[in-house]
Design an enzyme around this catalytic site. Structure first.
Site, mmCIF file in Angstrom:
data_model
loop_
_atom_site.group_PDB
_atom_site.id
_atom_site.type_symbol
_atom_site.label_atom_id
_atom_site.label_comp_id
_atom_site.label_asym_id
_atom_site.label_seq_id
_atom_site.Cartn_x
_atom_site.Cartn_y
_atom_site.Cartn_z
ATOM 1 N N ASP A 211 13.217 0.400 -14.701
ATOM 2 C CA ASP A 211 12.085 -0.513 -14.811
ATOM 3 C C ASP A 211 12.476 -1.977 -14.914
ATOM 4 O OD1 ASP A 211 9.790 1.196 -14.708
ATOM 5 O OD2 ASP A 211 10.398 1.998 -16.654
ATOM 6 N N ASP B 148 6.287 4.612 -9.002
ATOM 7 C CA ASP B 148 6.346 3.303 -9.661
ATOM 8 C C ASP B 148 7.617 2.535 -9.279
ATOM 9 O OD1 ASP B 148 5.239 5.545 -11.064
ATOM 10 O OD2 ASP B 148 4.866 4.318 -12.826
ATOM 11 N N THR C 195 3.127 15.552 -10.243
ATOM 12 C CA THR C 195 2.314 14.382 -10.605
ATOM 13 C C THR C 195 2.162 14.402 -12.122
ATOM 14 O OG1 THR C 195 1.212 14.398 -8.458
ATOM 15 C CG2 THR C 195 0.152 13.144 -10.214
ATOM 16 N N ARG D 281 -3.202 4.992 -10.676
ATOM 17 C CA ARG D 281 -2.246 3.890 -10.751
ATOM 18 C C ARG D 281 -1.055 4.141 -9.835
ATOM 19 N NH1 ARG D 281 -1.802 3.609 -15.791
ATOM 20 N NH2 ARG D 281 0.337 4.214 -16.250
ATOM 21 N N TRP E 118 0.641 1.548 -7.191
ATOM 22 C CA TRP E 118 2.057 1.181 -7.129
ATOM 23 C C TRP E 118 2.594 1.347 -5.707
ATOM 24 C CZ3 TRP E 118 2.355 -1.602 -11.008
ATOM 25 C CH2 TRP E 118 2.291 -1.209 -12.338
#
Length: 394
Positions: A113, A173, A233, A245, A249
């Site tokens: 991240d 993400d 998922t 979301r 992304w």
């Protein structure tokens, strides 16, 4: 600032459609000014040494996170966006104070991240101040992120937890971190980072998406062979559902990959994802999706964060295409921004713990952060407003 290669607000690819803008300067200015006023409320509440994550209204409790949280970059990033608009020195001072706390994460090789954590914060700081130290922090962080790349898999590893469930999990993400690597190659002259970025995007394109262009959240790979082991998922309603979301992304990620590479394969994928999102019949009339596109109903939580990310992405995508398609993306973004800026989602100044938006959902299956304000919802909402202001100013 020339040569920094930063494009967190993308002046070059967010292009106006002359005479077609539905929102006004007054609308954008009002909402940005109120956002800045609201963050002055938040500043007063955030303790030293941490970052604001969400707010529990029933307890009047500000929930915080340490610098190693994936959300740590959004608070300073939002402050910097608001400073860009207001030139309010107090906003810059608070952002730079939190950057000092965040800087050590440049050496964190235990998370994927770092794009969220460092590029949304130090990237904006470098763009706005030109401080060369911020560039050094970012380049160190990019090297840390690159260390998680497995050439056999062709992806950057996302999570190190749940080893009993996944061997080499990659989440959608992770597409959002590729902008950081592309920047690092431009600035350093080392093609390694951009090569990793493109390989990751290509592998994700091959394995993450269903026939309808919705995406799984987690693809688990065999790190020894690169074979796909599971398609899950994790934060959605089921493994085959479209977590809202996650779709945002993916949309944003392939838009930024096209912006950075001009490879039309990425533009095609972004358009495909946008079509899936905009054609989704479960989305309520106000354009703010339920937390997962497979669920609906009056008691189902919305996800304002997914809406904000989508709006910001669609504004950029509208400048990459022409005609009716461009108009559709622009109008969808305008509709979302109008809804998010209404009393239904935007909190009155001085309330909501200092956060701008209400009604986001973090991890519904995990019973975590349901119908609360979230720092990243604010970040992408302010980013979308600034992108729209750029269109108005052209």
């Amino acid at each position: 600032m020339a040569g920094l290669g930063l494009a967190v607000i993308i002046a070059t690819s967010v292009k106006a459609q002359p005479g077609k803008l539905a929102l006004t300067d007054d609308f954008v200015d009002k909402n940005l000014k109120e956002a800045a006023a609201q963050y002055h409320t938040l500043i007063q509440r955030v303790p030293e040494g941490v970052f604001p994550r969400n707010y529990i209204k029933a307890d009047d409790k500000l929930v915080t996170a340490k610098s190693n949280s994936w959300i740590s970059g959004f608070y300073p990033g939002t402050l910097l966006y608001l400073y860009e608009y207001t030139r309010d020195a107090e906003l810059l001072k608070e952002a730079e104070n939190r950057l000092q706390l965040l800087e050590k994460e440049k050496n964190n090789k235990g998370t994927h991240d770092l794009g969220f954590m460092l590029y949304c914060s130090f990237g904006n700081a470098l763009r706005l101040t030109g401080n060369p130290h911020y560039q050094d922090v970012l380049l160190t962080g990019a090297e840390s992120l690159a260390s998680r790349f497995n050439p056999t898999v062709g992806c950057i590893r996302s999570w190190d937890h749940n080893g009993d469930k996944w061997k080499f999990p990659v989440i959608i993400d992770n597409m959002m971190n590729l902008e950081f690597l592309n920047w690092a190659s431009r600035v350093s002259g080392n093609p390694k980072y951009a090569d990793i970025s493109k390989t990751h995007a290509n592998t994700t394109l091959k394995n993450h998406f269903r026939a309808d262009n919705s995406s799984y959240h987690v693809i688990d790979y065999d790190p020894e062979t690169g074979a796909v082991l599971h398609k899950h998922t994790h934060q959605g309603a089921s493994h085959e559902s479209a977590w809202a979301r996650g779709q945002a992304w993916g949309l944003y990620g392939y838009i930024l990959m096209f912006r950075d590479t001009q490879d039309k394969t990425y533009l095609k994928q972004a358009r495909n994802i946008a079509t899936f999102i905009l054609d989704e019949s479960s989305t309520p009339e106000d354009g703010i999706p339920y937390w997962d596109y497979s669920v609906s109903g009056p008691d189902v939580p919305r996800d304002a964060s997914a809406a904000a990310i989508t709006a910001s992405a669609l504004l950029e995508l509208s400048g990459m295409v022409k005609g009716k398609e461009s108009k559709r993306y622009l109008q969808a973004a305008e509709h979302i921004l109008t809804s998010l800026s209404s009393a239904a989602y935007k909190a009155p100044i001085g309330t909501n713990g200092g956060f701008i938006l209400e009604h986001s959902t973090g991890h519904f299956p995990g019973n975590s952060e349901i119908d609360v304000p979230l720092s990243y919802a604010d970040y992408y909402y302010v980013e979308a407003l600034l992108r729209y202001k750029h269109l108005l100013d052209q």
